[in-house]
Design an enzyme around this catalytic site. Structure first.
Site, PDB file in Angstrom:
ATOM      1  N   LYS A  54       0.835  -1.202   0.000  1.00 39.99           N
ATOM      2  CA  LYS A  54       0.000   0.000   0.000  1.00 39.99           C
ATOM      3  C   LYS A  54       0.872   1.256   0.000  1.00 39.99           C
ATOM      4  O   LYS A  54       0.579   2.229  -0.703  1.00 39.99           O
ATOM      5  CB  LYS A  54      -0.922  -0.001   1.214  1.00 39.99           C
ATOM      6  CG  LYS A  54      -1.831   1.226   1.323  1.00 39.99           C
ATOM      7  CD  LYS A  54      -2.862   1.057   2.423  1.00 39.99           C
ATOM      8  CE  LYS A  54      -2.249   1.147   3.809  1.00 39.99           C
ATOM      9  NZ  LYS A  54      -1.914   2.562   4.163  1.00 39.99           N
TER      10      LYS A  54
ATOM     11  N   SER B 123       4.706  10.179  10.477  1.00 39.63           N
ATOM     12  CA  SER B 123       5.733  10.324   9.448  1.00 39.63           C
ATOM     13  C   SER B 123       5.142  10.740   8.116  1.00 39.63           C
ATOM     14  O   SER B 123       5.849  11.257   7.243  1.00 39.63           O
ATOM     15  CB  SER B 123       6.498   9.010   9.288  1.00 39.63           C
ATOM     16  OG  SER B 123       5.639   7.976   8.827  1.00 39.63           O
TER      17      SER B 123
ATOM     18  N   GLU C  29       3.878  -0.952  13.807  1.00 40.77           N
ATOM     19  CA  GLU C  29       2.842  -1.746  13.145  1.00 40.77           C
ATOM     20  C   GLU C  29       2.964  -3.239  13.472  1.00 40.77           C
ATOM     21  O   GLU C  29       1.984  -3.986  13.384  1.00 40.77           O
ATOM     22  CB  GLU C  29       2.917  -1.547  11.632  1.00 40.77           C
ATOM     23  CG  GLU C  29       4.216  -2.032  11.008  1.00 40.77           C
ATOM     24  CD  GLU C  29       4.257  -1.815   9.509  1.00 40.77           C
ATOM     25  OE1 GLU C  29       3.382  -2.359   8.812  1.00 40.77           O
ATOM     26  OE2 GLU C  29       5.162  -1.089   9.037  1.00 40.77           O
TER      27      GLU C  29
END
Length: 449
Positions: A31, A173, A315
């Site tokens: 992605k 970020s 993550e």
């Protein structure tokens, strides 16, 4: 070989493995790379192609936003997308949905349009911090109204001065990446300085790498300073890598079951934070080997406890915490607090994200203590139950991993996994049971031994 359809009714019962896995699978495209390639294509002269892109809600919103501003974006072929940049123009309306990349990457691009470009999206996106980015655009010469978040309108005049700007990008970020991606088109380029807590580097490093690959001059030799030279980029062909972040639960499955899982098309070199993931899984008992078929992860069925900082790779925290819950010794995962926002869930702060992760694991009987910037996990016998995902795909991944070894684990929402793996339930069940198939969206090709 079974061929019946894998049902995804809610709640979704996570499959339980009856023995070591032996599976090979193909993950969808990244992605992060798909979103960046689309924006770079809109800033480039000539045609841009994306081979193996991820088609999901976020990337469809990105393509729709670019079309609204005048770009030609063809996504008719799932495996090959074509983009031709044209003079950007308004009036236009961009729906960001829940996509942080659309929210942060397209406003800087909109400053280069002739006319007004209005942005709005899901109510949860209105919680996401945007004041640093919009303030930076104003400093660089853009007119943005009103305040510091959705909804807002960028009033473009076809160009923007650019130059030096200082922001606090601690919240995400993406605030840095959004400015960098359009900076080559600024009249004076961009000298971006970040002040505040360190931003997670892997995603910014990916942005810098792709900018350079598109022909931009980028100097990131000074900490927290990025300098981008002005200059027209040229369209190019992008080979979109598999989403290596989405590989985490599949690789973890090898550790939990003591089996082998192969992720096909694993790149020998990448700007994604793959090395950190493999290092962490190795410390927990996994053995990874890159072969001509892809990356092979093997486990022994014994998971080791882990004490490690996850700064920059937040993550992976839910999957690692799930492994820690079935490990042979306690674990301490830290460096998570400030990084949690936007790296793992939609707009929640660090403590909220940590509390949700701890609560999700506790629903299955795990012993988890929340600290200021992390978690302590003490293994003990788990039980089946409903794991609340809060719409966060990473929590769903954690539940799926635990379901491999704990019978009766239900996910209250497995659809949230479509953000990066559009057909996760089918791909996961195929890995476990050996059903053939998988949708074209997920590009699933699974072999069972």
């Amino acid at each position: 070989m079974h061929t019946e359809r894998v049902e995804t009714q809610l709640p979704w019962r996570a499959p339980t493995a009856t023995g070591p896995l032996d599976a090979a699978l193909r993950l969808p495209g990244s992605k992060s790379m798909t979103a960046r390639a689309l924006v770079l294509g809109a800033n480039s002269a000539g045609a841009t192609t994306l081979r193996g892109p991820l088609r999901n809600r976020d990337t469809e919103l990105m393509a729709a936003g670019l079309r609204a501003m005048g770009c030609h974006v063809s996504t008719a072929d799932d495996g090959l997308w074509l983009l031709r940049s044209r003079p950007l123009q308004g009036p236009a309306r961009v729906d960001v949905g829940l996509a942080g990349t659309v929210l942060r990457f397209l406003p800087p691009l909109a400053t280069l349009a002739e006319g007004a470009v209005a942005f709005d999206g899901h109510p949860r996106s209105r919680r996401r911090p945007m004041a640093p980015l919009l303030g930076a655009l104003r400093t660089l010469g853009a007119r943005v109204e009103p305040g510091g978040g959705l909804p807002f309108t960028v009033h473009g005049v076809g160009r923007i001065g650019g130059g030096p700007v200082t922001i606090d990008a601690s919240a995400s970020s993406q605030l840095v990446s959004g400015l960098l991606l359009s900076a080559p088109e600024f009249d004076r380029g961009l000298v971006l300085r970040h002040v505040g807590r360190p931003v997670p580097k892997p995603q910014v490093d990916l942005t810098v790498h792709m900018l350079r690959s598109a022909g931009a001059g980028v100097d990131d030799s000074r900490p927290d300073v990025w300098s981008v030279e002005p200059g027209r980029l040229k369209g190019r062909a992008w080979e979109i890598e598999p989403d290596l972040g989405s590989a985490a639960p599949f690789l973890a499955a090898a550790l939990v079951t003591g089996g082998s899982v192969t992720v096909q098309r694993w790149p020998p070199a990448t700007s994604q934070p793959a090395r950190r993931l493999l290092d962490l899984l190795h410390r927990m008992g996994g053995e990874a080997r890159l072969t001509p078929r892809g990356l092979v992860m093997r486990g022994t069925g014994k998971v080791r406890g882990l004490s490690a900082s996850l700064a920059g790779v937040a993550e992976f925290a839910p999957v690692l915490a799930a492994l820690a819950a079935v490990a042979d010794s306690p674990s301490h995962l830290y460096g998570l607090g400030p990084a949690w926002r936007d790296e793992t869930a939609d707009g929640q702060d660090g403590q909220e994200g940590l509390a949700r992760l701890a609560g999700a694991l506790a629903a299955l009987g795990a012993d988890v203590t929340v600290e200021a910037d992390g978690l302590r996990v003490r293994p003990r016998p788990l039980r089946g139950g409903t794991l609340p995902t809060h719409g966060d795909r990473h929590l769903a991944h954690a539940g799926a991993v635990l379901g491999l070894t704990v019978a009766g684990v239900d996910l209250d929402d497995v659809a949230c996994t479509a953000k990066t793996v559009p057909d996760f339930p089918r791909l996961w069940s195929t890995m476990v049971f050996g059903y053939e198939g998988g949708s074209a969206d997920a590009e699933a090709r699974v072999r069972r031994g």
